[in-house]
Design a protein around this motif. Structure first.
Motif, PDB file in Angstrom:
ATOM      1  N   SER A   6       0.843  -1.183   0.000  1.00 23.50           N
ATOM      2  CA  SER A   6       0.000   0.000   0.000  1.00 23.50           C
ATOM      3  C   SER A   6       0.875   1.228   0.000  1.00 23.50           C
ATOM      4  CB  SER A   6      -0.894   0.002   1.256  1.00 23.50           C
ATOM      5  OG  SER A   6      -0.115   0.335   2.374  1.00 23.50           O
ATOM      6  N   ARG A  12       1.075  -6.731   1.985  1.00 21.17           N
ATOM      7  CA  ARG A  12      -0.237  -7.324   1.810  1.00 21.17           C
ATOM      8  C   ARG A  12      -0.370  -8.565   2.682  1.00 21.17           C
ATOM      9  NH1 ARG A  12      -1.699  -8.701  -4.118  1.00 21.17           N
ATOM     10  NH2 ARG A  12      -0.707 -10.678  -3.682  1.00 21.17           N
ATOM     11  N   TRP A  17     -12.484 -10.169   3.624  1.00 25.79           N
ATOM     12  CA  TRP A  17     -13.192  -8.904   3.412  1.00 25.79           C
ATOM     13  C   TRP A  17     -14.676  -9.109   3.606  1.00 25.79           C
ATOM     14  CZ3 TRP A  17     -11.767  -3.944   2.448  1.00 25.79           C
ATOM     15  CH2 TRP A  17     -12.743  -3.091   1.966  1.00 25.79           C
ATOM     16  N   ALA A 103      -8.263  -4.245   7.145  1.00 30.71           N
ATOM     17  CA  ALA A 103      -8.771  -3.537   5.967  1.00 30.71           C
ATOM     18  C   ALA A 103     -10.119  -2.895   6.224  1.00 30.71           C
ATOM     19  CB  ALA A 103      -8.861  -4.501   4.781  1.00 30.71           C
ATOM     20  N   TYR A 107     -10.786   1.034   5.687  1.00 31.95           N
ATOM     21  CA  TYR A 107     -11.842   1.467   4.766  1.00 31.95           C
ATOM     22  C   TYR A 107     -12.864   2.348   5.481  1.00 31.95           C
ATOM     23  CZ  TYR A 107     -15.693   1.027   1.410  1.00 31.95           C
ATOM     24  OH  TYR A 107     -16.716   1.276   0.527  1.00 31.95           O
ATOM     25  N   ALA A 129      -6.316  -0.049   2.154  1.00 27.56           N
ATOM     26  CA  ALA A 129      -7.345  -1.092   2.108  1.00 27.56           C
ATOM     27  C   ALA A 129      -7.303  -1.838   0.780  1.00 27.56           C
ATOM     28  CB  ALA A 129      -8.728  -0.482   2.323  1.00 27.56           C
ATOM     29  N   LEU A 132      -4.449  -4.299   0.657  1.00 26.87           N
ATOM     30  CA  LEU A 132      -4.731  -5.511   1.416  1.00 26.87           C
ATOM     31  C   LEU A 132      -5.780  -6.380   0.725  1.00 26.87           C
ATOM     32  CD1 LEU A 132      -4.768  -3.788   4.895  1.00 26.87           C
ATOM     33  CD2 LEU A 132      -3.187  -5.605   4.217  1.00 26.87           C
ATOM     34  N   ASN A 133      -6.608  -5.769  -0.119  1.00 19.26           N
ATOM     35  CA  ASN A 133      -7.673  -6.478  -0.824  1.00 19.26           C
ATOM     36  C   ASN A 133      -7.736  -6.006  -2.274  1.00 19.26           C
ATOM     37  OD1 ASN A 133      -9.493  -7.992   1.399  1.00 19.26           O
ATOM     38  ND2 ASN A 133      -8.714  -6.078   2.230  1.00 19.26           N
TER      39      ASN A 133
END
Length: 216
Positions: A6, A12, A17, A103, A107, A129, A132-133
């Motif tokens: 990020s 990561r 999620w 995450a 977010y 976020a 990570l996703n």
């Protein structure tokens, strides 16, 4: 594009999620190209601090910290849904302090920063976020809305291109993409995006209005 790292330097990490977060916190006002968490006014007597960029090594995040961070995140979501955004922000900060790889908390905090018009902070958290996703559309859509608010339309369009590939059945993404390309003067892409949004959600008024404007 995927984000192996990020913008905040976080590696990561696999994390489950939970897509309903945006719906749990708020609706999306696509006409204004931003998430709307209600009436958000930063506390005048509290200095606005940037999100913490430093993060401990992944091995330093214990299972206990992860569990406690999840509890703070759940509390923050509930507070945000009730309009108690200052308290929600505190809880998201606690969650991220315990687990910088959370995450959901990143977010959720980004949504609050965005609602406070702290777009640079929001972009940083949306980026984390997304890192990570990378397969999820929600952080990309959120970051695109912040870019649009800052007039960075090309950056927004790039995020929305990626988001539309990640979740081609997300009408909100297509409507926002139509708005971005309309602002860029690309009527063909705007019309195609609005058309897709209307096909997915026939009563999407911003998409229907946009389609009328660009002559789709």
């Amino acid at each position: 594009m995927a984000f192996p790292f990020s913008q905040r330097g976080l590696p990561r990490r696999r994390r489950i999620w939970q897509p309903p977060l945006a719906a749990a916190l708020t609706g999306i006002v696509l006409g204004g190209c931003s998430f709307d968490l209600g009436s958000l006014v930063p506390e005048k007597d509290k200095p606005q601090e940037a999100p913490k960029a430093a993060a401990p090594a992944e091995s330093a995040v214990s299972a206990g910290n992860v569990t406690e961070a999840q509890a703070h995140t759940a509390k923050a979501q509930s507070l945000a849904k009730s309009g108690e955004t200052a308290a929600a922000l505190d809880e998201f900060n606690r969650a991220i302090g315990l687990d910088p790889y959370n995450a959901q908390a990143l977010y959720g905090r980004a949504l609050i920063y965005q609602g406070n018009n702290q777009q640079d902070f929001a972009i940083a958290d949306f980026s984390a976020a997304s890192g990570l996703n990378p397969q999820k559309a929600e952080p990309l859509l959120g970051r695109a809305n912040s870019y649009l608010a800052l007039g960075k339309v090309k950056e927004a369009a790039a995020d929305l291109d990626e988001a539309s590939e990640a979740d081609p059945n997300n009408a909100q993404v297509w409507t926002a993409r139509g708005q971005a390309y309309e602002r860029l003067g690309d009527k063909a892409k705007a019309a195609a995006s609005y058309t897709k949004a209307v096909a997915l959600r026939p009563r999407d008024e911003p998409a229907r209005s946009g389609l009328a404007r660009v002559g789709g």
